[in-house]
Structures are given as structure tokens and as C-alpha cells.
Design an enzyme around this catalytic site. Structure first.
Site, PDB file in Angstrom:
ATOM      1  N   GLY A 127       2.409   2.163  11.271  1.00  0.00           N
ATOM      2  CA  GLY A 127       2.102   1.296  12.410  1.00  0.00           C
ATOM      3  C   GLY A 127       2.047  -0.159  11.995  1.00  0.00           C
ATOM      4  O   GLY A 127       2.751  -1.005  12.529  1.00  0.00           O
ATOM      5  N   ALA A 128       1.230  -0.444  10.998  1.00  0.00           N
ATOM      6  CA  ALA A 128       1.054  -1.816  10.557  1.00  0.00           C
ATOM      7  C   ALA A 128       0.268  -1.825   9.262  1.00  0.00           C
ATOM      8  O   ALA A 128      -0.203  -0.784   8.811  1.00  0.00           O
ATOM      9  CB  ALA A 128       0.307  -2.620  11.615  1.00  0.00           C
ATOM     10  N   MET A 129       0.123  -3.013   8.686  1.00  0.00           N
ATOM     11  CA  MET A 129      -0.523  -3.126   7.384  1.00  0.00           C
ATOM     12  C   MET A 129      -1.429  -4.348   7.348  1.00  0.00           C
ATOM     13  O   MET A 129      -1.030  -5.439   7.748  1.00  0.00           O
ATOM     14  CB  MET A 129       0.559  -3.201   6.304  1.00  0.00           C
ATOM     15  N   GLU A 130      -2.623  -4.140   6.796  1.00  0.00           N
ATOM     16  CA  GLU A 130      -3.700  -5.126   6.886  1.00  0.00           C
ATOM     17  C   GLU A 130      -3.711  -6.175   5.775  1.00  0.00           C
ATOM     18  O   GLU A 130      -4.777  -6.728   5.472  1.00  0.00           O
ATOM     19  CB  GLU A 130      -5.034  -4.375   6.870  1.00  0.00           C
ATOM     20  N   ASN A 131      -2.581  -6.488   5.143  1.00  0.00           N
ATOM     21  CA  ASN A 131      -2.556  -7.477   4.060  1.00  0.00           C
ATOM     22  C   ASN A 131      -3.440  -8.682   4.399  1.00  0.00           C
ATOM     23  O   ASN A 131      -3.387  -9.205   5.500  1.00  0.00           O
ATOM     24  CB  ASN A 131      -1.124  -7.979   3.851  1.00  0.00           C
ATOM     25  N   HIS A 151      -9.818  -4.402   9.441  1.00  0.00           N
ATOM     26  CA  HIS A 151      -9.721  -4.133   8.005  1.00  0.00           C
ATOM     27  C   HIS A 151     -10.150  -5.349   7.176  1.00  0.00           C
ATOM     28  O   HIS A 151     -10.490  -5.204   6.008  1.00  0.00           O
ATOM     29  CB  HIS A 151      -8.278  -3.782   7.625  1.00  0.00           C
ATOM     30  N   GLU A 195       0.856  -1.187   0.000  1.00  0.00           N
ATOM     31  CA  GLU A 195       0.000   0.000   0.000  1.00  0.00           C
ATOM     32  C   GLU A 195       0.893   1.239   0.000  1.00  0.00           C
ATOM     33  O   GLU A 195       1.877   1.256   0.734  1.00  0.00           O
ATOM     34  CB  GLU A 195      -0.903   0.046   1.245  1.00  0.00           C
ATOM     35  N   HIS A 208      -7.286  -2.774  14.840  1.00  0.00           N
ATOM     36  CA  HIS A 208      -7.470  -1.991  13.610  1.00  0.00           C
ATOM     37  C   HIS A 208      -7.165  -2.837  12.371  1.00  0.00           C
ATOM     38  O   HIS A 208      -7.970  -2.913  11.444  1.00  0.00           O
ATOM     39  CB  HIS A 208      -6.560  -0.765  13.663  1.00  0.00           C
ATOM     40  N   GLU A 209      -6.003  -3.468  12.375  1.00  0.00           N
ATOM     41  CA  GLU A 209      -5.609  -4.244  11.191  1.00  0.00           C
ATOM     42  C   GLU A 209      -6.553  -5.432  11.005  1.00  0.00           C
ATOM     43  O   GLU A 209      -6.931  -5.758   9.896  1.00  0.00           O
ATOM     44  CB  GLU A 209      -4.155  -4.722  11.288  1.00  0.00           C
TER      45      GLU A 209
HETATM   46  N1  PHE Z   1      -3.251   0.789   5.803  1.00  0.00           N
HETATM   47  C1  PHE Z   1      -2.445   0.855   6.990  1.00  0.00           C
HETATM   48  C2  PHE Z   1      -3.404   0.981   8.164  1.00  0.00           C
HETATM   49  O1  PHE Z   1      -4.174   1.898   8.234  1.00  0.00           O
HETATM   50  C3  PHE Z   1      -1.498   1.991   7.046  1.00  0.00           C
HETATM   51  C4  PHE Z   1      -0.428   1.979   5.994  1.00  0.00           C
HETATM   52  C5  PHE Z   1      -0.538   2.784   4.877  1.00  0.00           C
HETATM   53  C6  PHE Z   1       0.674   1.183   6.148  1.00  0.00           C
HETATM   54  C7  PHE Z   1       0.451   2.794   3.900  1.00  0.00           C
HETATM   55  C8  PHE Z   1       1.679   1.199   5.206  1.00  0.00           C
HETATM   56  C9  PHE Z   1       1.554   1.993   4.080  1.00  0.00           C
HETATM   57  O2  PHE Z   1      -3.472   0.195   8.997  1.00  0.00           O
HETATM   58 ZN    ZN Z   2      -6.012   1.336   8.547  1.00  0.00          ZN
END
Ligand code: PHE
Ligand code: ZN
Length: 887
Positions: free
Chosen positions: A268-272, A308, A128, A304-305
Site C-alpha cells: 500500500g505505502a511506506m512510512e519512510n 508511523h 523495508e 496509517h503511514e
Molecule cells: N511498512 C509498510 C506499512 O505498513 C508496509 C510495507 C512493508 C511496505 C514492506 C513495503 C514493504 O505501512
Molecule cells: Zn504499517
């Protein structure tokens, strides 16, 4: 990162792609510098698209090795490949074909932390918003949903663990010490949710039985030896999964859910999908190394993640203009979760404070933009407080307007109607309209118009007629490019409070009043009359912060005092106290500039002490009463002509005042709140520690002696207490031998723990005064500091720049000035700016905007210097989920 191409993307230019990619097969052969990726993409012409639709795929810095269509090499003149794009000049006329792209990547050289990169010797990805195009050529846009099959091959000694999205399908040995794993994600997803991780990681395992009885395997992957520190995150994950079932009826969908913690991560983190990747600071925690705030952050970010998965993944965004569709909604959901798991009032106050600290300045400054922007050059600049935090407030207002039940019906319809697709804000709002029959047309302006609305309030009471009148007027100040503002639909929660502190029954015939507790402002001016009142009531307004706005309400001190003691809405109770404290501090600041001190509002000091000692209130709330408006908050209220030294003096003056008057209460609290049992990060225990540690500061200031703080430090059995004591020592007794001793001991004990050392850097960066910049400059050379790691940079330089007002903002001609001097060579912070980008391109969030954003926060008396750009911009990029750093 691409350099800014100058291209502007516009919402109104959205067109669906002529080509779709219903399935994507990827095969990775991992190598530190020469990773091979073979992408087999099924390309399909969209129904209705012309037969000669051109095909152009996105890329970024790619090296193409080979290209095939349906298994045959594409002839040289039939395509055009550059590192940043792949054009198939004459795509086949048939409806679908297979495009095979082979690329070679160098993950070790990738320091941008997007695409495929290495962190701590492991391979990981971040896609992302537009990182997937750094892996292979693709239609890298969120409305291209594809089913992914991924094969990962690596040398076993280099990467024992091979992870990707979805469910594991197969794994096995290959020749020469290599092995492979195959993953399949059956849920169509956009490319930004793709993820792969490979490395030597240890796994903390658990499982979860969903509401329909399916067993899901849970795994958290961390550096070997650290699984014990992932236990709290695992617990938070299971609680999140249960909560989403109970609150939104949302069940997890895959057979596995994995989380990986990495030490190099921008956000912070990523919701893959099925494979969340985290900044390790938001996974690793134990009593010895993490504070209560760290635990709370882990809980919300894990939630949060996870949330998502439905709001973002199952239903994603049609385009990046709709970012708030997933982010605002998901932040709203994590706020609700934290409110349910912890003290709702304390959470609400913290959320509002963060909104005011980060989003209000954005909305009132040069970078103001609507929750759903209409244009961007660089989407990475739009991961903003407005999209996230104001976006969450907007969803919260929908719930306030429709009620909990109507809101849930709208959400159910949204999940039903849009599952498996890429949606827009219009789609989202339509679901609430269709589910409840309400018209949200005017409400939708919250998404379209920038700026923080203001509501002015005046009141009058007619004793003879027994009527009380509220005169309310809304306005939205102009923002860049938006001078004329539309009238908004503002849900304003309120109560009229009687002399005994109870809410009165507010009877009104006004159509805008709902249930005697909510006024729907839709016109410029509302004059609302209430009848049947024998005495003038106190007005508790914007209860629970029902709408994200500023109030112009000249409420009497007497009424505020009353509300600060009696309002049954704890948010408004806190707000009344804070308003008085802020006023006192502003007055004191003005006096301090003239070298004088000013008295606090009468009764205010006693009130703070009384609240702190009020055993009927939760300790966490009582701690808030001792947590005076920060220097930054005072500066923000003052707005211009800011003198950080005067603010500090004023604030310290009030603290001393409270400390002296409250010494007996504080001594008693300090003793009675001492914890005897083992550490627990739960909200109640954390609340008691928060109160006791707040009290410690007052006792230290009152006595003028570092002894108690030193004792607190040496007797501490958890990181929360250690940090609290070290902060008191470092901020109140800067440079004293007790402070030096404690800092030295902390360093000896935690020198090899980067996350703990971040606290050590941060605490020193916050010590006020003109010597701060030299101290920070020296710390930049500390062996534990790493200018390439976002967490380190934020802890030291970020804390200094954003929360050390007296250290960072020296007056322009002050020789000690860190930020304001035009020629920067001898200036420590300038050195940071240079050193801040040692990993070239370590995130270039669109330099000018980033710089302006950073310096926009700097309250205006410093002039921007272009050399600040990288370090400062990088710093502020991480704020989004980082409440711990909201000092
Ligand atoms: N989408 C992630 C979140 O809101 C944030 C994020 C955006 C992480 C872009 C990395 C790069 O949890
Ligand atoms: Zn998010």
C-alpha cells in the site's frame, strides 16, 4: 530478492550488534544504469564489545567499486567482499572509524521493487524490510539507528525534483546540466526507513501548523498534471496530523513532510521518515475516477503511514520479530482514526469482516503464527494479517482492559521512555503495567500463542430466584507446532438486554465482572451469576468484538431476531443478523446441491428489508444489512466439502427472495436517495450511495432486466455509481448487450487511466461461472493489462482467484477448471503464473509459503500446483492495506 538460503532466524538468538553506525552520509550520483553511491559510515564499537569484534556488513547483489577506512584504501587481503556481504577482516582497534564504500547500481534493471529502482521514469527506493542492503553494505537491521545526511545528484532534465528523508539543507547547480540537493534527517533511524526519490514530478503544496505553533511544509508529489487528484490525500494528511495531536498528544517533528505517489509499488505505502512513498492508487482520487471505497482507503492509508512517524519511526523495532510493535499498534491507531472520522459502528464491522476474512483463515490454517513470531526464514512472508490485523486487535484489547485513560497513560509512558530507540513487545507492555499498576502477564500470551480462541457460552435462568447464569469456557485449538495452549486473558464485553431493548443493570458478585459490562476470562471456565432479574434477558456478547475469537453460542433464533432489531450495540446487532443470514445460506447451499431451494429463517427476509428502510439508522449501516455474507464467507463457515456453484445458487436465491418481497421499499429508497448536489466523498454521502447502490442490485435482480442498471450507468456522475452499475450488469447480466455496451463505454472513457481500468478488469474477473477463466485469459492480453504491475495483477488475477469462487474453483475434473488441473499448459491461470513473473524476481515472497498462503485461502479442494507460485503469491502480498480488494 535473495533466494531462500534455508537459514532460520530465531527470536531467542537476538544479540545486540558489536558495531554501531551513529552517522551515515550517503551521496548518490543518479544514472539510469550506472548509479554511483558513496557511503561514509561512522562505525563505532559498542561499549563492552570485545576489541577484536569482527565486522560483517550485509549486502545484496552489490557491485563494490572502492573501499576506504579513514580515507585510505583498504588493502586487498584485509577485507572480503561478495555481492551479498562485506567482511572487514581486521577492523581498526580504535573505538570509531570512518568506512567509505563506493558501489554501483543499475536501477533500471531492478524489477524487484526493493532497493533503488525506477517507476515511470522516476527513481525511488523501498527499503523495508531488507532493501537498504541493495544500495550499500550496511548493518541492515532495525536496531542500528543512524543519523543520515544524504546528497542526491542528477541531471536536471532527468530529475528536477530531488528528495530524501529529513529537512532540506542545500541545493544547487553542478556542471554539465547536473544539479544536487542535500538532506539531513536529525532523528536517528533504522536503514529500512531510508528513502530517496528523484524525477520529474509535480507538487501539491500545503502547510500545517502544529500544536506548538511550528509551521510544517507539506508536499505531495505526483506525475505532472495530476496534482488536483492529490487534494483529498492532502486533506486526509492534515486531519491525521491534527488527530494524532488531539488523541495521542503526538506532534510532527520535521520542517517538511513529503509524500510521493509511484505507480509500481508492491504494498500500500511506506512510512519512510519525512518521505512517505505510496502506491499511487492510495493517493490519486477524484469523483470521476475514484470510488467512495478508494477515498476511504486513501484516508486510512495516509493516516496509517503518518501515524508511523511516532509508532515505528521515533520508536522502532529491535528486530523483525517485533514487527507487530509498529504495525499492530499503527493499524490500531488508523482504525481509531477512521472510527472517529466516520461511522464508528460501520468501521468496526468492516474491520471485523476483514479480520475474519483474512486473519482467521491464517490462524486456523497451516501458516498460523503468533502475532509476534519466534522464527522466520524470510521476513517478507511475515507481513501478514496476523501481525497487522490481529496485532491491532491485541492493542485494542489493552485499551479495553485498561480503559481509555489508562491506555493513554501507558502510551504516554511508552513515547517518553522509548523515544529514539528500538523496542520490544515486552517494553511496550511494561509501560502499560507501570502506568496503571495492572498485571499483563497473562494477557501477553496474545502475542505469543497462535490460534483463534473459542469461547463457548451457555445460559440458564432461574425465574424463582431471579438469577441468570452465564457459563463460559475458553479453548484455543491446536496450531502447527503448538499443540498445548495456555489459558488467555480475554476481555469479553457484554450486556444483558431487557425486553424493551435497553441494557439491564447486570449485578454480579463475581470478581471477573467489571462494571457490569466486561468479563475478564482468565480461567478455563467461568460460571457467572447475575441477580435481580425478573425475566430472562437476551445476551449481547463480545460487544464491539471486544476480543478476536469465535463464539460457540447456541442462541435461539428468537433471541437473535430480538437482538438484530434492538441491540444498542450496533456491532452485535449486525452480528445477530449476519449469524441468521449465514445459517440460512448454509442450509440453502445444502439444498441447492440436491437441486432444491430452502426457505429463509422466518421473518429474516422482512427484517433485512425493514433495516434497509429504517430511517433512524445511518444509511451506511442499512447498506450492510443488504450486503449478504459473501460466497467466500459462506464457504469459510461451511469449512469443507465446498461446492461454489451451490453457494452461488443459494445466495442468489436469497437475494431474489429479498428483492421480490422488498420491491416497493427498494423502489422508494432508490428514488429518495438520488443525489442531486455535487459529489462529495464524505462518509454520509458515501453511506447514502452505498445504500442506493445496494438497492439497485435488488431492483435489478427483482426485475430480471438490465434496464435500470444501464440507466444508472449512463446517468452516473461519479465513479462509485459507475462501478456499482457496471458490477450489477456484469455479474447479473453477464454477456448481455447492455453489459457489453457499458463495458465498451467504460473502456473508451478510461482506457488511458490505469487505476480506473483496474476496476474494469476486476469487475469482469468477478462475473461468475465456468466461462470466467476464459474471460480472464482473454483480458490478460488486453493492452491496458501489465503483468509486471502489482495493481494490474491484483485487479484481474487477484480478484479472480480470491473472489470469483465459481470461476476459479471448478471441480477437479471439470475441463474448465482454472486452478485444479495438474498439467497446466492449456490452463489460463497457469499462463498467468508464467506471465506473472515477467519481471523476474518481481517479489518472491518465499515461494512455498506464498503459494500455500494463496491456496490455503482456496478452501482446500484444489491441490496446489507449483507453477501457480509467482502470480498467486504476488497477488496476496498486497492484501495488507488493500481493503478495497476485500471483496
Ligand atoms: N511498512 C509498510 C506499512 O505498513 C508496509 C510495507 C512493508 C511496505 C514492506 C513495503 C514493504 O505501512
Ligand atoms: Zn504499517
Amino acid at each position: 530478492m535473495r533466494s531462500d538460503t534455508g537459514q532460520v532466524f530465531r527470536l531467542e538468538d537476538y544479540r545486540p550488534s558489536d558495531w554501531l553506525i551513529p552517522s551515515t552520509d550517503l551521496s548518490f550520483r543518479l544514472d539510469p544504469t550506472k548509479t554511483r553511491v558513496i557511503a561514509n559510515l561512522t562505525l563505532e564499537r559498542r561499549a563492552g564489545a570485545p576489541a577484536d569484534s569482527p565486522l560483517r556488513l550485509d549486502g545484496e547483489g552489490l557491485k563494490l567499486l572502492s573501499l576506504k577506512i579513514d580515507g585510505e584504501d583498504v588493502r586487498p587481503g584485509w577485507f572480503e567482499a561478495t555481492p551479498d556481504s562485506l567482511r572487514i577482516i581486521r577492523p581498526p582497534k580504535r573505538k570509531r572509524f570512518l568506512l567509505t564504500i563506493e558501489t554501483e547500481l543499475d536501477p533500471s534493471a531492478n524489477k524487484a521493487l526493493t532497493g533503488l529502482y525506477r517507476s515511470g521514469g522516476n527513481y525511488c527506493t523501498q527499503c523495508e524490510a531488507e532493501g537498504f542492503r541493495r544500495i550499500t553494505y550496511f548493518l541492515d537491521r532495525p536496531d542500528i539507528l543512524s543519523v543520515y545526511n544524504v546528497r542526491v545528484e542528477a541531471r536536471r532534465d532527468e530529475a528536477e525534483v530531488l528528495l530524501a528523508n529529513g529537512n532540506p539543507e542545500a541545493a544547487g547547480e553542478l556542471a554539465d546540466g547536473w544539479h544536487f540537493a542535500q538532506w539531513r534527517d536529525p532523528f536517528p533511524k533504522p536503514s529500512y526507513l531510508f528513502a530517496l526519490v528523484a524525477g520529474n514530478l509535480a507538487e501539491l503544496r500545503d502547510s500545517f501548523v502544529t500544536m506548538s505553533g511550528r509551521k510544517v511544509k507539506l508536499g505531495i508529489y505526483v506525475e505532472p498534471g495530476k496534482t488536483g487528484r492529490a487534494a483529498y490525500a492532502m486533506d486526509a494528511l492534515k486531519r491525521s496530523m491534527r488527530w494524532d495531536e488531539q488523541t495521542f498528544g503526538r506532534e510532527y517533528d520535521l520542517d517538511v513532510f513529503n509524500i510521493v505517489a509511484v505507480s509500481d509499488f508492491n504494498m500500500g505505502a511506506m512510512e519512510n521518515k519525512g518521505l512517505n512513498i505510496f502506491n499511487d492508487k492510495y493517493i490519486l482520487a477524484d469523483a470521476e475516477t475514484a470510488t467512495d471505497a478508494d477515498f476511504a482507503n486513501i484516508e486510512t492509508i495516509v493516516a496509517h503511514e503518518y501515524f508511523h512517524n511516532w509508532t515505528g519511526n521515533r520508536i522502532t523495532c529491535r528486530d523483525w520479530f517485533q514487527l507487530c510493535l509498529k504495525e499492530g499498534l499503527t493499524v490500531f491507531r488508523d482504525h481509531q482514526f477512521s472510527a472517529d472520522e466516520r461511522s464508528a459502528a460501520v468501521e468496526r464491522i468492516a474491520d471485523v469482516r476483514a479480520l475474519r476474512a483474512h486473519q482467521f483463515p491464517e490462524d486456523q490454517g497451516p501458516l498460523a503464527h503468533p502475532v509476534r513470531p519466534r522464527r522466520y526464514r524470510e521476513i517478507n512472508n511475515f507481513y501478514t494479517a496476523t501481525v497487522y490485523e490481529k496485532g491491532a486487535e491485541v492493542v485494542r484489547m489493552i485499551r479495553t482492559i485498561l480503559g481509555a485513560e489508562g491506555f493513554r497513560r501507558g502510551m504516554d509512558l511508552y513515547f517518553d521512555r522509548h523515544d529514539g530507540s528500538a523496542a520490544t513487545i515486552e517494553d511496550f507492555l511494561k509501560c502499560f503495567e507501570d502506568a496503571t499498576g495492572r498485571d499483563l502477564n497473562q494477557f501477553a500470551i496474545w502475542y505469543q500463542q497462535a490460534g483463534t480462541p473459542n469461547v463457548s457460552v451457555s445460559t440458564s435462568f432461574d425465574a424463582l430466584a431471579g438469577t441468570f447464569t452465564l457459563d463460559l469456557e475458553q479453548s484455543v485449538p491446536p496450531t502447527p507446532g503448538e499443540v498445548r495452549k495456555k489459558l488467555m486473558h480475554i476481555p469479553l464485553a457484554f450486556a444483558l438486554v431487557g425486553p424493551d431493548g435497553n441494557d439491564l443493570v447486570a449485578r454480579s458478585d463475581d470478581k471477573s465482572v467489571e462494571d457490569g459490562r466486561l468479563i475478564h476470562l482468565t480461567k478455563r471456565r467461568h460460571i457467572v451469576q447475575f441477580r435481580g432479574l425478573r425475566q430472562r434477558p437476551a445476551v449481547s456478547i463480545n460487544r464491539g468484538f471486544s476480543a478476536p475469537l469465535t463464539l460457540a453460542f447456541d442462541q435461539s433464533t428468537e433471541e437473535r431476531m430480538f437482538l438484530a432489531r434492538h441491540d444498542s450495540d450496533l456491532f452485535c446487532r449486525w452480528q445477530a443478523l449476519t449469524a441468521m443470514l449465514t445459517e440460512t445460506l448454509m442450509r440453502a447451499t445444502a439444498h441447492a446441491r440436491g437441486g432444491k431451494s430452502a426457505a429463509a429463517t422466518k421473518g429474516l427476509v422482512d427484517l433485512c428489508i425493514a433495516i434497509a428502510g429504517d430511517a433512524t439508522l445511518e444509511p451506511a449501516y442499512r447498506a450492510l444489512a443488504l450486503n449478504l455474507p459473501s460466497e467466500a464467507e459462506i464457504a469459510r463457515e461451511l469449512g469443507s466439502n465446498i461446492d461454489p456453484d451451490a453457494i452461488l445458487a443459494a445466495r442468489n436465491g436469497l437475494i431474489r427472495n429479498i428483492a421480490v418481497k422488498g420491491s416497493a421499499t427498494f423502489a422508494e429508497l432508490y428514488a429518495s436517495l438520488a443525489e442531486t448536489g455535487p459529489y462529495s466523498p464524505d462518509a454520509d454521502a458515501a453511506g447514502r450511495r452505498a445504500l442506493r447502490n445496494a438497492v439497485l442490485d435488488f431492483l435489478a435482480v427483482g426485475s430480471g432486466d438490465p434496464g435500470l442498471a444501464a440507466e444508472h450507468f449512463h446517468g452516473a456522475t461519479n465513479m462509485t455509481d459507475l462501478v456499482a452499475a457496471l458490477t450489477v450488469l456484469s455479474l447479473r447480466f453477464t454477456g448481455s448487450s447492455a453489459t457489453k455496451k457499458a463495458l465498451g463505454e467504460f473502456e473508451r472513457r478510461f482506457g488511458d487511466n490505469p487505476l480506473a481500468m483496474d476496476k474494469w478488469f476486476q469487475i469482469q474477473a468477478l462475473a461468475p461461472g465456468h466461462k470466467a477463466s476464459a474471460r480472464v485469459a482473454a483480458l490478460l492480453k488486453h493492452p491496458a493489462y501489465d503483468a509486471g504491475n502489482p495493481n494490474r495483477v491484483r485487479a484481474l488475477v487477484g480478484a479472480f482467484a480470491s473472489a470469483n469462487q465459481t470461476g476459479f474453483h471448478r471441480p477437479p475434473r471439470d475441463p474448465q477448471s482454472a486452478a485444479c488441473r495438474p498439467a497446466g499448459d492449456r490452463i489460463p491461470l497457469m499462463a498467468v503464473a508464467g506471465a506473472g513473473a515477467p519481471r523476474k524476481g518481481a517479489r518472491d515472497p518465499g515461494v512455498d509459503q506464498g503459494t500455500r498462503r494463496a491456496l490455503g485461502r482456496s478452501e482446500g479442494h484444489c491441490r496446489a500446483h507449483p507453477r501457480l507460485k509467482n502470480a498467486i503469491a504476488a497477488l496476496f502480498f498486497g492484501w495488507v492495506l488493500d481493503k478495497a480488494n476485500h471483496v
